[in-house]
Design an enzyme around this catalytic site. Structure first.
Site, PDB file in Angstrom:
ATOM      1  N   HIS A  61      46.929 101.065 -26.840  1.00 54.35           N
ATOM      2  CA  HIS A  61      46.053 101.059 -27.539  1.00 54.35           C
ATOM      3  C   HIS A  61      46.014 100.065 -28.877  1.00 54.35           C
ATOM      4  CE1 HIS A  61      42.241 102.427 -29.336  1.00 54.35           C
ATOM      5  NE2 HIS A  61      43.085 102.245 -30.530  1.00 54.35           N
ATOM      6  N   HIS A  73      32.470  99.128 -21.698  1.00 53.55           N
ATOM      7  CA  HIS A  73      32.700  99.117 -23.057  1.00 53.55           C
ATOM      8  C   HIS A  73      33.718  97.988 -23.567  1.00 53.55           C
ATOM      9  CE1 HIS A  73      34.622 100.486 -26.807  1.00 53.55           C
ATOM     10  NE2 HIS A  73      36.030 100.383 -26.374  1.00 53.55           N
ATOM     11  N   PHE A  74      34.699  97.751 -22.774  1.00 55.90           N
ATOM     12  CA  PHE A  74      35.606  96.849 -23.368  1.00 55.90           C
ATOM     13  C   PHE A  74      35.255  95.291 -23.224  1.00 55.90           C
ATOM     14  CE2 PHE A  74      38.475  98.140 -19.688  1.00 55.90           C
ATOM     15  CZ  PHE A  74      38.224  96.908 -18.663  1.00 55.90           C
ATOM     16  N   HIS A  75      34.387  95.121 -22.162  1.00 60.01           N
ATOM     17  CA  HIS A  75      33.716  93.785 -22.181  1.00 60.01           C
ATOM     18  C   HIS A  75      33.012  93.349 -23.704  1.00 60.01           C
ATOM     19  CE1 HIS A  75      34.765  93.642 -18.254  1.00 60.01           C
ATOM     20  NE2 HIS A  75      34.905  92.347 -18.180  1.00 60.01           N
ATOM     21  N   ARG A 112      35.389 102.924 -11.917  1.00 61.63           N
ATOM     22  CA  ARG A 112      35.760 101.605 -11.987  1.00 61.63           C
ATOM     23  C   ARG A 112      36.879 101.036 -11.070  1.00 61.63           C
ATOM     24  NH1 ARG A 112      40.080 101.365 -17.109  1.00 61.63           N
ATOM     25  NH2 ARG A 112      40.337  99.282 -16.417  1.00 61.63           N
ATOM     26  N   ARG A 113      37.254  99.714 -11.187  1.00 58.23           N
ATOM     27  CA  ARG A 113      38.429  99.202 -10.308  1.00 58.23           C
ATOM     28  C   ARG A 113      38.125  99.415  -8.814  1.00 58.23           C
ATOM     29  NH1 ARG A 113      43.771 100.543 -13.696  1.00 58.23           N
ATOM     30  NH2 ARG A 113      43.692  98.644 -14.793  1.00 58.23           N
ATOM     31  N   TYR A 117      43.918  96.264 -30.866  1.00 57.09           N
ATOM     32  CA  TYR A 117      43.839  95.848 -32.362  1.00 57.09           C
ATOM     33  C   TYR A 117      44.759  94.502 -32.434  1.00 57.09           C
ATOM     34  CZ  TYR A 117      41.487 100.178 -33.424  1.00 57.09           C
ATOM     35  OH  TYR A 117      40.618 101.006 -33.504  1.00 57.09           O
TER      36      TYR A 117
HETATM   37  C1  HEM Z   1      31.497  85.930 -16.531  1.00 55.27           C
HETATM   38  C2  HEM Z   1      32.386  86.553 -17.325  1.00 55.27           C
HETATM   39  C3  HEM Z   1      32.930  88.171 -16.693  1.00 55.27           C
HETATM   40  C4  HEM Z   1      32.413  88.861 -15.947  1.00 55.27           C
HETATM   41  C5  HEM Z   1      30.975  88.698 -15.071  1.00 55.27           C
HETATM   42  C6  HEM Z   1      33.299  89.930 -15.674  1.00 55.27           C
HETATM   43  C7  HEM Z   1      33.112  91.083 -14.835  1.00 55.27           C
HETATM   44  C8  HEM Z   1      33.954  92.291 -14.704  1.00 55.27           C
HETATM   45  C9  HEM Z   1      33.851  93.584 -13.800  1.00 55.27           C
HETATM   46  C10 HEM Z   1      32.521  93.440 -13.034  1.00 55.27           C
HETATM   47  C11 HEM Z   1      34.748  94.162 -14.127  1.00 55.27           C
HETATM   48  C12 HEM Z   1      34.965  95.613 -13.458  1.00 55.27           C
HETATM   49  C13 HEM Z   1      35.739  95.526 -12.108  1.00 55.27           C
HETATM   50  C14 HEM Z   1      36.279  96.954 -11.549  1.00 55.27           C
HETATM   51  O1  HEM Z   1      36.258  97.793 -12.576  1.00 55.27           O
HETATM   52  O2  HEM Z   1      36.056  97.050 -10.240  1.00 55.27           O
HETATM   53  C15 HEM Z   1      35.777  93.494 -15.020  1.00 55.27           C
HETATM   54  C16 HEM Z   1      36.943  94.066 -15.270  1.00 55.27           C
HETATM   55  C17 HEM Z   1      37.728  93.538 -16.433  1.00 55.27           C
HETATM   56  N1  HEM Z   1      37.343  92.307 -17.069  1.00 55.27           N
HETATM   57 FE1  HEM Z   1      35.896  91.067 -16.933  1.00 55.27          FE
HETATM   58  N2  HEM Z   1      34.376  90.110 -16.758  1.00 55.27           N
HETATM   59  C18 HEM Z   1      34.000  88.917 -17.303  1.00 55.27           C
HETATM   60  C19 HEM Z   1      34.831  88.387 -18.324  1.00 55.27           C
HETATM   61  C20 HEM Z   1      35.840  88.867 -19.156  1.00 55.27           C
HETATM   62  C21 HEM Z   1      36.499  88.428 -20.165  1.00 55.27           C
HETATM   63  C22 HEM Z   1      36.203  87.206 -21.128  1.00 55.27           C
HETATM   64  C23 HEM Z   1      37.424  89.400 -20.536  1.00 55.27           C
HETATM   65  C24 HEM Z   1      38.789  89.526 -21.351  1.00 55.27           C
HETATM   66  C25 HEM Z   1      38.937  88.350 -22.285  1.00 55.27           C
HETATM   67  C26 HEM Z   1      37.576  90.268 -19.434  1.00 55.27           C
HETATM   68  C27 HEM Z   1      38.438  91.491 -19.007  1.00 55.27           C
HETATM   69  C28 HEM Z   1      38.405  92.072 -18.268  1.00 55.27           C
HETATM   70  C29 HEM Z   1      39.527  93.409 -17.742  1.00 55.27           C
HETATM   71  C30 HEM Z   1      40.524  93.592 -19.035  1.00 55.27           C
HETATM   72  C31 HEM Z   1      38.895  94.042 -16.945  1.00 55.27           C
HETATM   73  C32 HEM Z   1      39.674  95.280 -16.333  1.00 55.27           C
HETATM   74  C33 HEM Z   1      40.454  94.924 -15.146  1.00 55.27           C
HETATM   75  C34 HEM Z   1      41.115  96.352 -14.612  1.00 55.27           C
HETATM   76  O3  HEM Z   1      40.315  97.388 -14.358  1.00 55.27           O
HETATM   77  O4  HEM Z   1      42.367  96.267 -13.938  1.00 55.27           O
HETATM   78  N3  HEM Z   1      36.630  90.201 -18.483  1.00 55.27           N
HETATM   79  N4  HEM Z   1      35.143  92.510 -15.442  1.00 55.27           N
END
Ligand code: HEM
Ligand SMILES: [Cu+2]
Lengths: 551, 163
Positions: A226, A378-380, A441-442, A230
């Site tokens: 968490h 949320h975290f996006h 998710r995931r 921050y």
């Molecule tokens: C073009 C830009 C991006 C797209 C289209 C995108 C799309 C996604 C999608 C669809 C997921 C969900 C996958 C799932 O739950 O199966 C995901 C997970 C995630 N994204 Fe992005 N994302 C983008 C950029 C970013 C950026 C800039 C960050 C952080 C700086 C980020 C951090 C994360 C994180 C931490 C997860 C979770 C991974 C996990 O569940 O282990 N993403 N993203």
């Protein structure tokens, strides 16, 4: 006091620039998987085309999470804060070599982590929950990244302490204080994963112990998980409080409240990790409830931040740009400056992120949302917008400042911000909605056999929004690459935007410039909120989950 | 230097804003607390520890499934494993009150029973317990909501609630 046009030394500029290089390269690779994931959700599976190199959706998702959420952020933040400390104090680093050591430890850590991930030996996602068992090098590398960031933090502490000695009775400069508070919070917060990796995951992956205790591992992880949020946000806040007001032609509305907010974040970031574990079986409901209540206390420094930042903007709009009205002053802000528009758009997206965060944190609503697509939705808005988009905004002046080259393609930079913003609204809204409807998710949902008809429209919007975001990101990378590698020197006349505050900081009460009481209060609160459960879970540890490689 | 008078320099708007923020935070907290207790919202609490290495061989998860305790009252033992839930299907009558006991014999999983408040992390060594009453007939899928390896996406089961 000090000379107003203090220049950071050439050597330090190079050093900070190296941070940005690694950060941006990591973000570039990490983001490549974003549209693949989003389009997969829409039914367009591009993974067969990358199969020779990347084995699965999950390997890609591990790369996406680790590089974006852990590496891009940590490298950008340590680099940016190095500048903030030096420029804030108008003083060189006390032990420049120490900071260099920290940085290179992080780089070694990055390489050590990246190799097993790329070889599909660490497809455990960026939360690496045991007993999914990654190659030991993955854990070792992550440890080195954290340790490297600690060492850079020590470098800041020594520098800050030296400044205090040299300037008795003077209030510490706001931005430097904020940077040092952020790093101090990070030291405390990362103890969780440090203990998790060193006492459990590393010995287990090396074959020294048979198994893990997955519940205790989760507790350790979220002790860090968490406040990690921050750690991403506070550097963006530093820019919003101490720089953005200057960029819009105004001043910081309240120095004292800015400091209060940062101290409250320091105090309250860590002792609430159980709100990520509301549905964990091994934690008593009463403790979850306590952390839920504590979580609401973070609402207060967040609201302080919202007030001070917006008041600073409004004051500038009205005093400098002749803005009027309750809200129409927003229009006269210098939106044409890509650095400003990035941060304003980041702030707007963060507003929605904050509302969603309040929802996640509620003890009961969380039952509906936990581990659904709502959460990445949320975290996006937070890490991928409030933090990332703000960092883009910072880099639009920081790269010119460090390289002495004018920012290229300013229009394109503005487009990058706006395209990201529009894509993010579509993407995150769709993710929130489909999460509420029950989508996990995931999960590569294209393969899932249980998808009801009604999700499909939203999943399509996930793909559309995600693709739009990707276009914005491409514009960003093009702009910064062209700027950094410009052949022709068009020497930039860039100053670091350092906002003055409306009141002389010297008037700020002294208790906002004292460390000991805040540290004692923070440690005490952590002991109260975490101590009994940690003691209990550690006393009852059973390392009987051997797990393995299941991908 | 020490002659400067220190002050928070609070603007009146600022002061009101702070007061409103504190009041709001307290109200949110109270709403959550009241809602939690009044509606009997449950989150899992420590139930029992099991040994994931033997849980599928002895004890209730060696023979997972429904147990009718009394008319309309059931215990449901579910074993999560890569990459299925055992049992894969269950049937209860409308109005049934079912207490779920869920554990894993290998890695972490999640179990979310769609359209209900059952959404838990499934952690090896721990038992996730929650009680749900089914008032609406229909087919409720329970899906795995935590990444658990290669075939995570196909891991699900169905609970039939029949008239
Ligand atoms: C073009 C830009 C991006 C797209 C289209 C995108 C799309 C996604 C999608 C669809 C997921 C969900 C996958 C799932 O739950 O199966 C995901 C997970 C995630 N994204 Fe992005 N994302 C983008 C950029 C970013 C950026 C800039 C960050 C952080 C700086 C980020 C951090 C994360 C994180 C931490 C997860 C979770 C991974 C996990 O569940 O282990 N993403 N993203
Ligand atoms: Cu599973």
């Amino acid at each position: 006091m000090s000379t107003p046009n203090y220049e950071v030394s050439q050597a330090d500029k190079k050093f900070i620039g190296l941070h940005l290089l690694f950060a941006t390269a990591s973000l570039f690779v990490g983001i490549l998987f974003g549209p693949l994931q989003a389009l997969e959700h829409s039914g367009l599976d591009l993974y067969p085309y990358i199969k020779p190199i990347f084995q699965s959706y999950y390997q890609g998702l591990t790369i996406h999470g680790v590089l974006n959420a852990l590496v891009w952020t940590t490298f950008f933040i340590t680099g940016f804060l190095t500048l903030v400390v030096i420029f804030g104090l108008k003083r060189d680093l006390r032990y420049p070599k120490l900071n260099r050591v920290g940085f290179w430890v992080m780089v070694v850590g990055l390489v050590t982590t990246a190799v097993p991930i790329l070889l599909d030996e660490a497809t455990v996602l960026y939360t690496f929950y045991p007993p999914l068992k990654a190659h030991w090098a993955f854990y070792a590398g992550l440890t080195l990244i954290v340790v490297g960031s600690w060492i850079e933090g020590y470098g800041f502490f020594f520098t800050f302490a030296a400044w205090r000695k040299e300037n008795p009775g003077v209030r510490s400069p706001l931005m430097a204080l904020m940077a040092v508070i952020t790093m101090a919070m990070w030291q405390i917060a990362t103890l969780g994963i440090a203990v998790e990796i060193l006492t459990m995951l590393l010995p287990w992956s090396l074959g020294l112990i048979e198994g893990t205790d997955p519940q205790l591992a989760r507790t350790y992880f979220w002790f860090t998980g968490h406040p990690l949020v921050y750690f991403w946000l506070l550097p963006a806040y530093i820019s919003w409080y101490a720089m953005l007001p200057k960029q819009v032609g105004g001043k910081l509305f309240s120095d004292a409240l800015a400091r209060t907010a940062f101290w409250l974040f320091f105090l309250l970031s860590t002792p609430l990790g159980f709100h990520h574990q509301f549905v964990d079986p091994g934690i008593p409901a009463g403790w979850k409830f306590l952390h839920a209540m504590l979580t609401y206390s973070v609402f207060i420094p967040s609201m302080l931040t919202a007030f001070t930042v917006i008041a600073s903007l409004e004051r500038a709009a009205k005093k400098t740009h002749g803005g009027k009205g309750l809200l129409s002053w927003i229009r006269v802000l210098p939106w044409g400056d890509p650095s400003v528009s990035a941060q304003l758009l980041a702030g707007i997206l963060f507003f929605f992120g904050g509302v969603g965060g309040l929802t996640n944190a509620s003890y009961n609503v969380n039952l509906v949302l936990h581990n659904t697509a709502w959460v990445p939705g949320h975290f996006h808005l937070t890490v991928a917008s409030a933090a990332t988009l703000s960092f883009w905004g910072i880099s639009y002046w920081l790269i010119p400042y460090l390289t002495g080259k004018e920012l290229k393609h300013k229009k394109l930079a503005s487009w990058a911000n706006w395209i990201w913003f529009v894509g993010m609204i579509i993407f995150s809204n769709a993710m929130h909605v489909v999460g509420l409807l029950g989508a996990p998710r995931r999960t590569p949902l294209g393969l899932a056999p249980y998808i009801p008809e009604e999700w499909n429209g939203h999943l399509l919007r996930v793909g559309i929004g995600g693709s739009i975001m990707f276009i914005g990101a491409c514009f960003y990378f093009y702009v910064v690459a062209r700027t950094a590698w410009a052949k022709k020197y068009e020497p930039a006349n860039v100053e670091i935007p350092a906002a003055e505050s409306v009141h002389d900081p010297q008037q700020t009460p002294e208790w906002l410039d004292k460390w000991v009481p805040w540290i004692i209060a923070t440690v005490a609160l952590i002991i109260i909120a975490y101590g009994p459960q940690l003691v209990d879970q550690i006393a009852n540890i059973s390392l009987n989950s051997p797990g393995g490689k299941f991908w | 230097m020490s002659e400067i008078k220190t002050s928070m320099n609070l603007d009146p708007y600022e002061r009101n804003w702070i007061i409103i923020s504190i009041v709001l935070a307290v109200i949110f907290a109270i709403i959550i607390a009241v809602a939690g207790f009044a509606y009997g919202i449950q989150v899992p609490s420590p139930e029992q520890r099991v040994d994931p290495r033997t849980v599928a061989l002895e004890g209730p998860w060696a023979d997972p499934g429904l147990r009718e305790l009394a008319p309309g009252k059931y215990d449901a033992y579910i074993l999560a494993q890569t990459w299925s839930f055992v049992p894969r299907e269950m049937t209860v009558p409308v109005g049934a009150e079912v207490t779920f006991y869920i554990t894993s014999k290998d890695v972490q999983h999640g179990l979310k029973l769609q359209d209900t408040n059952l959404n838990v992390q499934v952690v090896p060594g721990q038992v996730s317990k929650l009680t749900i009453t089914f008032d609406e007939p229909g087919d409720y899928d329970y899906i795995c909501t935590e990444y658990c390896g290669a075939a995570h996406a196909v891991m699900f089961g169905t609970l039939h609630v029949e008239e």
